[in-house]
Write an enzyme that holds these catalytic residues in place. Structure first.
Site, PDB file in Angstrom:
ATOM      1  N   HIS A   1       0.846  -1.171   0.033  1.00  0.00           N
ATOM      2  CA  HIS A   1       0.095  -0.276   0.282  1.00  0.00           C
ATOM      3  C   HIS A   1       1.196   1.417  -0.286  1.00  0.00           C
ATOM      4  O   HIS A   1       1.600   1.068   0.985  1.00  0.00           O
ATOM      5  CB  HIS A   1      -0.983  -0.140   2.000  1.00  0.00           C
ATOM      6  CG  HIS A   1      -1.803   1.023   1.740  1.00  0.00           C
ATOM      7  ND1 HIS A   1      -1.785   2.179   2.664  1.00  0.00           N
ATOM      8  CD2 HIS A   1      -2.834   2.308   0.537  1.00  0.00           C
ATOM      9  CE1 HIS A   1      -2.713   2.612   2.122  1.00  0.00           C
ATOM     10  NE2 HIS A   1      -2.986   2.639   0.845  1.00  0.00           N
TER      11      HIS A   1
ATOM     12  N   HIS B   1      -1.122  10.406  -2.471  1.00  0.00           N
ATOM     13  CA  HIS B   1      -2.229  10.595  -2.919  1.00  0.00           C
ATOM     14  C   HIS B   1      -3.046  11.988  -2.596  1.00  0.00           C
ATOM     15  O   HIS B   1      -4.422  11.448  -1.814  1.00  0.00           O
ATOM     16  CB  HIS B   1      -1.763   9.284  -1.456  1.00  0.00           C
ATOM     17  CG  HIS B   1      -3.157   9.283  -0.517  1.00  0.00           C
ATOM     18  ND1 HIS B   1      -3.750   9.724   0.671  1.00  0.00           N
ATOM     19  CD2 HIS B   1      -3.920   7.880  -0.835  1.00  0.00           C
ATOM     20  CE1 HIS B   1      -5.210   9.288   0.820  1.00  0.00           C
ATOM     21  NE2 HIS B   1      -4.987   7.836   0.386  1.00  0.00           N
TER      22      HIS B   1
END
Ligand code: G3P
Ligand code: CA
Length: 255
Positions: free
Chosen positions: A19, A61
């Site tokens: 991740h 992100h």
């Protein structure tokens, strides 16, 4: 490729999706976190893609650069040249000073040189033109089965499906779609994978065999707790998106 099955055969290991790279060991979404993911033995690196003011896809992100760089402001208010100046490593630890926010193109070049596959999340809101640019970048790099695209937005996936029938697609979910809607969406978007949060999946684990029966894999995020890896493996999930790929690799090896 899209014909590759991401379904886990009985008795085989959980697939590891790192991740934001190995984001427990290095600053997320950077070359350093990719490298740490490779060292951990993760075959797949999850990254997020957003678009700059001048339309360049970059690996980031958050909506703003504030948390993970030394700059401030929305990524969409900065040009690619401005973003390239930012330090994306110091916030994590001084040893990572000089890590950069990469363009998607640079990220794909890195994968081709150093190895690894990319689970690319089209993050936040994107106009079709932005999704077109992202898909073109993947296609000119001829990634040949080494990129998997995911998004919370069915429309993003619909555009990718039109533009790139070869790419496997995953739909991210904070909450599960009701039956039979989940299966209908999966068929409509020709999903390879349905990717719920762990909390969502715990509300209805029965969705796992239903999706499997439709040929759709289930990859769960973001799970760092070995007790949950046990439970998810028993429940039949195919893979886990984790901040701790080295630990999950060790856990897999001990099975
Ligand atoms: O891959 C799943 C996960 O990345 C979705 O949440 O916020 O980490 O992008 P987020
Ligand atoms: Ca993500």
């Amino acid at each position: 490729s899209r014909t590759e099955s991401f379904l886990r055969a009985p008795g085989t290991q959980l697939r590891i999706w790192a991740h934001r790279g190995n984001s427990s060991a290095a600053p997320e979404n950077t070359a350093a976190s990719d490298e740490a993911a490779r060292r951990a033995g993760a075959e797949w690196i999850e990254n997020d893609v957003r678009t700059t003011k001048d339309g360049v896809p970059v690996v980031m992100h958050d909506e703003t650069v504030d948390r993970t760089t030394d700059g401030t402001g929305p990524i969409q208010s900065l040009t690619a040249a401005e973003v390239a100046e930012l330090d994306a490593g110091s916030w994590f630890a001084p040893a990572f000073a000089g890590q950069r926010v990469r363009t998607l193109g640079a990220q794909l070049d890195g994968l081709k040189t150093r190895g690894g596959n990319l689970l690319l999340e089209i993050k936040g809101e994107h106009a079709r033109s932005s999704v077109v640019r992202i898909v073109q970048e993947i296609q000119v790099h001829r990634m040949n089965g080494r990129v998997f695209v995911q998004s919370f937005e069915p429309q993003h996936l619909r555009w990718v499906r039109e533009l790139a029938p070869e790419l496997p697609l995953g739909l991210l979910r904070f909450a599960l779609d009701p039956d039979p809607v989940a299966i209908a969406i999966a068929k409509d978007l020709e999903l390879t994978s349905y990717n719920p949060s762990d909390a969502a999946l715990q509300t209805r684990p029965g969705i796992i065999p239903e999706l499997h029966a439709a040929g759709v894999a289930v990859n769960v995020w973001t799970v760092d707790d070995p007790n949950r890896w046990d439970a998810l493996e028993r429940a039949g999930v195919d893979g886990v998106i984790t901040n701790c790929p080295a630990e999950l690799a060790g856990w897999n090896a001990g099975r």
